[in-house]
Design an enzyme around this catalytic site. Structure first.
Site, short mmCIF file in Angstrom:
data_model
loop_
_atom_site.label_atom_id
_atom_site.label_comp_id
_atom_site.label_asym_id
_atom_site.label_seq_id
_atom_site.Cartn_x
_atom_site.Cartn_y
_atom_site.Cartn_z
N CYS A 1 41.48 -3.86 17.11
CA CYS A 1 41.48 -4.87 16.07
C CYS A 1 40.01 -5.18 15.82
O CYS A 1 39.19 -5.11 16.73
CB CYS A 1 42.22 -6.10 16.60
SG CYS A 1 42.11 -7.53 15.52
N ASP B 1 46.83 -14.57 22.44
CA ASP B 1 45.64 -14.22 21.66
C ASP B 1 44.43 -15.03 22.13
O ASP B 1 44.38 -15.53 23.26
CB ASP B 1 45.95 -14.41 20.16
CG ASP B 1 45.18 -13.45 19.26
OD1 ASP B 1 43.99 -13.70 19.02
OD2 ASP B 1 45.75 -12.44 18.82
N ASP B 2 43.48 -15.19 21.27
CA ASP B 2 42.18 -15.83 21.55
C ASP B 2 42.35 -17.24 22.14
O ASP B 2 43.29 -17.96 21.79
CB ASP B 2 41.45 -15.92 20.20
CG ASP B 2 39.97 -16.18 20.37
OD1 ASP B 2 39.54 -16.45 21.50
OD2 ASP B 2 39.26 -16.12 19.35
N TRP C 1 42.31 -5.44 21.62
CA TRP C 1 40.84 -5.34 21.78
C TRP C 1 40.20 -5.67 20.43
O TRP C 1 40.17 -4.85 19.53
CB TRP C 1 40.49 -3.92 22.22
CG TRP C 1 39.04 -3.67 22.51
CD1 TRP C 1 38.00 -3.72 21.64
CD2 TRP C 1 38.47 -3.31 23.77
NE1 TRP C 1 36.82 -3.42 22.26
CE2 TRP C 1 37.09 -3.15 23.59
CE3 TRP C 1 39.00 -3.09 25.05
CZ2 TRP C 1 36.22 -2.78 24.62
CZ3 TRP C 1 38.14 -2.72 26.07
CH2 TRP C 1 36.76 -2.58 25.85
N ASP C 2 39.69 -6.89 20.34
CA ASP C 2 39.20 -7.38 19.05
C ASP C 2 37.67 -7.18 18.94
O ASP C 2 36.98 -6.96 19.94
CB ASP C 2 39.55 -8.87 18.96
CG ASP C 2 39.68 -9.36 17.52
OD1 ASP C 2 39.27 -8.62 16.61
OD2 ASP C 2 40.18 -10.49 17.31
N MET C 3 37.15 -7.29 17.74
CA MET C 3 35.70 -7.17 17.49
C MET C 3 35.45 -7.84 16.15
O MET C 3 35.83 -7.30 15.12
CB MET C 3 35.33 -5.68 17.45
CG MET C 3 33.85 -5.39 17.53
SD MET C 3 32.97 -5.68 16.00
CE MET C 3 33.49 -4.32 14.97
N ASN C 4 34.82 -9.03 16.19
CA ASN C 4 34.86 -9.88 15.00
C ASN C 4 33.56 -10.09 14.25
O ASN C 4 33.42 -11.08 13.54
CB ASN C 4 35.44 -11.25 15.39
CG ASN C 4 36.94 -11.17 15.54
OD1 ASN C 4 37.63 -10.72 14.63
ND2 ASN C 4 37.46 -11.58 16.67
N ASP D 1 43.95 -9.03 8.93
CA ASP D 1 44.27 -10.43 9.20
C ASP D 1 45.12 -11.01 8.08
O ASP D 1 45.62 -12.12 8.19
CB ASP D 1 42.99 -11.26 9.34
CG ASP D 1 42.42 -11.15 10.73
OD1 ASP D 1 43.11 -10.61 11.61
OD2 ASP D 1 41.29 -11.62 10.95
C1 DGJ Z 1 40.67 -11.70 14.56
C2 DGJ Z 1 42.00 -10.99 14.69
O1 DGJ Z 1 42.15 -10.08 13.66
C3 DGJ Z 1 43.11 -12.02 14.72
O2 DGJ Z 1 44.34 -11.40 14.76
C4 DGJ Z 1 42.90 -12.91 15.91
O3 DGJ Z 1 43.05 -12.17 17.08
C5 DGJ Z 1 41.53 -13.56 15.84
N1 DGJ Z 1 40.50 -12.58 15.67
C6 DGJ Z 1 41.28 -14.36 17.09
O4 DGJ Z 1 40.00 -14.85 17.12
#
Ligand code: DGJ
Length: 721
Positions: free
Chosen positions: A521, A361-362, A472-475, A543
Site C-alpha cells: 500500500c 490499521d494505523d 505494508w504502507d508508504m505514505n 484510498d
Molecule cells: C494510507 C492507506 O492507504 C490507508 O488505507 C491507511 O492505511 C492510512 N494510510 C493509515 O495511515
C-alpha cells in the site's frame, strides 16, 4: 514450446503465438527486425536496406545508425536519438561502440541479483544472453531476453560490467529499447493522482519524445511504469497492441521518441533524471526487468498476457494461487481513535457477517493518536492495547478470525525515539531543510544499518504476536533525496540504492515469514507495480473507496494487473473521499472484482444492510475462485461511457458486473454482450432464471434493467450446464 533460433546473424525468439526477431549488422550491432505474430521464418536481412552495410565499419563511419532500427542504441556515432545507455568515461567522453562478443541460450529464466524479476518454475521459457562490448573502454553489456511459453511476453534486462581499468559513470541505462519502423501508433499510459489512480490516457504519437515517468521515488500514482502502443483501429478485442511494463517500484521512464524519419524508439527503464551510477573496475550494474507483451487481439489480448505473467511468473509464495481471506479493516471505521474494546466489537460483528480476518490499521504503536508522531517506534501503545498485540491477536483468533496488522516501515516521524536516536537515518541533504510529507520523513533504505533496523523491527512484532497478514504502507514521496553515508560522487545513486535496500528487506522478511500474507500500500495506489507484486501478492488499489471512482481505478488497473492483485473494499456512504452516496450493493459488486473486504464498522449498519452484507459475503465465498482467479474480460469502459461492465470467467461459471453511474429517464434497456464463454455451451443466468447459449450471450447479450437511481449495479451469475 518457446524456442530461440539462431541462424547466421539472426536471432528469432518465438512461442506458439509470437515472434521477436533481431539480427547483427555491421561489426555486430543488434538491429531490431520484428515483434509480432509468430513467423515460421524471416528471410529479409535489415542490412539489405543499407547499401554499403556489408562493410563492418559502415555504421560507424556514416550517419546511417540514425536510420537503423536497433535493440540497444548508444550515443556518439551518428544516431542522435536518445540512446539506451549513456556513459561518461574517465576523459569525459560519451562515445560507446557496442558490438557482439558471444551469446548463450538457456532453458528457464534466471533471477536478477537483488531485484524482483519474473521467474519460470516450469523451465518452459528460453533465455538468451547477448553479450556486447566496447573494447576500448572494456565495458561489457549483456542483454538478457526471455520468451515465455504460456504468455505472449518477452522479458528484457541489461547488465553493464566494467572490465576496464578506469571508472565509468552510467548516466542512463534503459532496461529495454525497441525501434519500430513507423509511428502510426497511439500511446496509452496510466496516469492519475492520490485517490484518482491509473486513468487510461490515449493519444496519437507525434514527432518528439512522449511517455510516462516518475521522479518521486516511487513508481507513483501520477504515472504507472507502463505504456502501450496500439495501431489505428485497435480496440478491446482486435488489433495490435504492444505493452511495456517495468518490474520496479522506483523512478522510471517509459518513452516513445518519434524521429524525423517517422520511426518510433520505445524505451523503458530507470528514470535518468537525477540518476547516475559510478561503475568502478570490476563492478556490475543490473537494470530492473522490462516485460513486453504483444497482442493482435486488442487490449484484452495484451491484458491477458500481462495477467498470466503476473499470476504465473511474478507473484510468489503460499498465496500466489491461494484463496485470500475476506477482511475487515478498521481504518475508515476508527482512524486513530480506538482501544482494544472498540476493536473487538468491530471484529466480532465482522465475524458475524462471515468475514475471515480482522486488520488493525494505523495508530497501534508509540503514542500515535494522529499522523504527527511515532513512526519508527514499533511497540504497542499500552493505553490502546493493554494486552499488547499478543493479547489482541489471541482474542481475535479465539473468535475464529485471522489477524492482520498495518506497518509503515520505511518512515520515521520527527517525534519518535528512532529519530531522536538517529537523526541522520532519513533521506536528507546536508544543511538543507528536511521536507516533511504527512509530517514524516523517509528512512534512508540505501543504508544497510537502516535496513537491518527495519527488518528487525517488523520481524520482532511478527514473532511476538499471531499475525497472519501485513499491510505494508508508504505514505510520502522522496524529497529531498540524499544519503548521509554515500560519498558526493554517489549521491545520485540514492534513489535506486533505496529500492535495492527495500527489496532486500522484503525478500528476507517474506522468506522468514512465509505464512504471512503481505499487502502493499502506498497512500493507496502510489506503488502499484510489478516490483512490489513479486514480494506482496496484493496491493491496496486506492484510498478512494467510492464505488463510482473505483470503477475507473479498477478498470484502468486491469490493463496490466489481474483482479487477484487489487485490494478492493466496501466502505461507508457517503464516501469519505467523494461524498457520493452509493448503494451498498454497488459497493459490494465493485469490490468483488478484487481482494474483497470491508473498511467500516459493521455495527453502524442497519439490520437490513447487515443482512445484505451477510448475503454478499456468502456470495463471495461461494464464487471466490472465479472472482479472484477467473479470466477477466472488460465489457464496457467507464472512460468512454456511463456504463462500467466486466466479467470473470472461471471453471464452469462466470460472474458479470455492470454499474451505471447516472440514472437516465425515458431510456431504452441496454443490452450487454458478454465475452469469454463457450459458444456452444448453455448457461443458466441465475438472477434471471434464463438459460442461454454462449453464442446468444456473446452476440445478443443480457438486458440491463437497472433499478432507478444513480450508481446502480447489476450482477449476474452464469452456471455452465
Ligand atoms: C494510507 C492507506 O492507504 C490507508 O488505507 C491507511 O492505511 C492510512 N494510510 C493509515 O495511515
Amino acid at each position: 514450446m518457446s524456442e530461440i533460433l539462431v541462424s547466421g546473424k539472426q536471432f528469432h525468439l518465438r512461442n506458439a503465438r509470437i515472434s521477436y526477431v533481431f539480427e547483427l549488422v555491421g561489426d555486430g550491432i543488434p538491429a531490431h527486425v520484428y515483434l509480432g505474430r509468430r513467423l515460421e521464418s524471416l528471410n529479409s536481412p535489415v542490412s539489405q536496406l543499407f547499401c554499403g552495410a556489408q562493410d563492418e565499419d559502415y555504421f560507424h563511419n556514416t550517419l546511417a545508425l540514425e536510420k537503423l532500427p536497433q535493440e540497444y542504441p548508444t550515443f556518439g556515432h551518428g544516431d542522435l536519438r536518445h540512446g539506451a545507455l549513456d556513459i561518461e568515461d574517465a576523459f569525459g567522453g560519451n562515445v560507446l561502440d557496442l558490438s557482439y562478443v558471444f551469446h548463450e541460450i538457456v532453458s528457464g529464466k534466471p533471477a536478477l541479483p537483488g531485484l524482483p524479476a519474473s521467474f519460470d518454475q516450469q523451465g518452459e521459457s528460453k533465455t538468451l544472453s547477448l553479450v556486447l562490448a566496447d573494447q576500448k573502454l572494456g565495458l561489457t553489456v549483456t542483454l538478457l531476453y526471455t520468451i515465455f511459453n504460456d504468455c505472449d511476453v518477452i522479458a528484457r534486462s541489461v547488465s553493464v560490467k566494467n572490465d576496464g581499468t578506469a571508472a565509468v559513470r552510467l548516466n542512463r541505462v534503459m532496461s529495454a529499447s525497441i525501434d519500430f519502423e513507423d509511428s502510426d501508433y497511439s500511446l496509452i499510459t496510466l496516469s492519475g493522482a492520490w485517490a484518482r489512480e491509473r486513468s487510461i490516457d490515449c493519444r496519437k504519437l507525434v514527432c518528439g519524445i512522449q511517455g510516462a515517468d516518475s521522479a518521486r521515488g516511487a513508481s507513483s500514482a501520477q504515472r504507472s511504469p507502463f505504456m502501450a502502443l496500439t495501431r489505428k483501429g485497435t480496440d478491446e478485442d482486435c488489433g495490435e497492441a504492444v505493452g511495456f511494463a517495468l518490474v520496479y517500484s522506483g523512478n522510471f521512464s517509459a518513452t516513445c521518441e518519434v524521429c524525423m524519419y517517422g520511426m518510433t524508439r520505445a524505451q523503458i527503464g530507470i528514470n535518468d533524471y537525477q540518476f547516475s551510477w559510478l561503475l568502478n573496475p570490476g563492478e556490475c550494474f543490473q537494470t530492473p526487468e522490462a516485460v513486453i507483451a504483444y497482442s493482435w487481439e486488442g487490449l484484452s489480448g495484451m491484458s491477458r498476457a500481462f495477467h498470466t505473467l503476473v499470476s504465473a511468473h511474478i507473484v510468489r509464495g503460499a498465496f500466489a494461487h491461494a484463496r485470500r481471506p475476506l477482511l475487515l479493516n478498521n481504518w475508515e471505521a476508527t482512524t486513530f481513535n480506538f482501544d482494544e474494546e472498540k476493536l473487538l466489537k468491530i471484529a466480532r460483528r465482522g465475524k458475524e457477517a462471515g468475514l475471515e480476518m480482522f486488520v488493525l490499521d494505523d495508530g497501534w504503536f508509540g503514542h500515535r493518536d494522529d499522523d504527527h508522531t511515532s513512526l519508527g517506534d514499533w511497540t504497542e501503545n499500552p493505553r490502546k492495547l493493554p494486552t499488547g498485540l499478543k493479547g489482541l491477536s489471541e482474542k481475535i483468533h479465539a473468535m475464529g478470525l485471522k489477524f492482520g496488522l498495518w506497518f509503515e516501515p520505511e518512515m520515521v516521524s520527527k517525534d519518535s525515539d528512532l529519530y531522536r536516536a538517529h537523526p541522520d537515518w532519513c533521506l536528507h541533504q546536508k544543511d538543507r531543510t528536511r521536507t516533511e510529507g504527512r509530517f514524516q520523513l523517509t528512512l534512508d533504505m540505501s543504508r544497510a544499518d537502516v535496513c537491518e533496523y527495519v527488518e528487525n523491527a517488523v520481524a520482532s512484532v511478527l514473532s511476538r504476536a499471531e499475525i497472519d497478514y501485513v499491510k505494508w504502507d508508504m505514505n510520502r514521496d522522496m524529497s529531498p533525496v540524499g544519503s548521509a553515508l554515500l560519498p558526493k560522487e554517489r549521491q545520485r545513486e540514492t534513489a535506486h540504492r533505496y529500492m535495492l535496500g527495500l527489496y532486500g528487506v522484503m525478500e528476507r522478511l517474506t522468506a522468514r515469514f512465509p505464512k504471512v500474507l503481505f499487502e502493499s500500500c502506498a497512500s493507496g495506489g502510489n506503488r502499484f507495480d510489478l516490483g512490489m507484486m513479486y514480494y506482496m501478492p496484493q496491493a491496496w488499489c486506492s484510498d478512494n473507496t467510492d464505488a463510482g471512482s473505483r470503477c475507473l481505478i479498477q478498470y484502468g488497473t486491469s490493463l496490466v494487473f489481474p483482479q487477484s492483485t487489487m485490494g478492493a473494499h466496501v466502505s461507508h456512504a457517503p464516501n469519505y473521499q467523494t461524498g457520493h452516496i452509493t448503494p451498498l450493493k454497488t459497493r459490494a459488486d465493485v469490490a468483488m472484482c478484487g481482494t474483497y473486504g470491508y473498511e467500516l464498522d459493521l455495527n453502524t449498519m442497519s439490520e437490513e444492510e447487515f443482512a445484505q452484507t451477510i448475503q454478499d459475503v456468502k456470495y463471495v465465498k461461494a464464487h471466490r475462485d472465479t472472482l479472484l482467479y477467473g479470466n477477466l474480460h472488460r465489457l464496457s469502459s467507464p472512460f468512454e461511457t456511463d456504463l462500467t461492465a466486466w466479467m470473470v470467467v472461471g471453471q464452469g461459471e462466470a460472474v458479470v458486473t455492470a454499474i451505471r453511474m447516472y440514472a437516465r429517464p425515458n431510456a431504452l434497456t441496454q443490452r450487454l454482450r458478454l465475452k469469454g464463454l463457450q459458444e456452444k455451451a448453455d448457461y443458466l443466468v441465475e438472477e434471471l432464471n434464463l438459460c442461454l447459449s454462449g453464442a446468444e450471450l456473446m452476440r445478443y447479450g443480457l438486458p440491463l434493467d437497472f433499478p432507478a437511481g444513480d450508481y446502480q449495479s447489476l450482477r449476474f451469475t452464469l452456471k455452465k450446464l
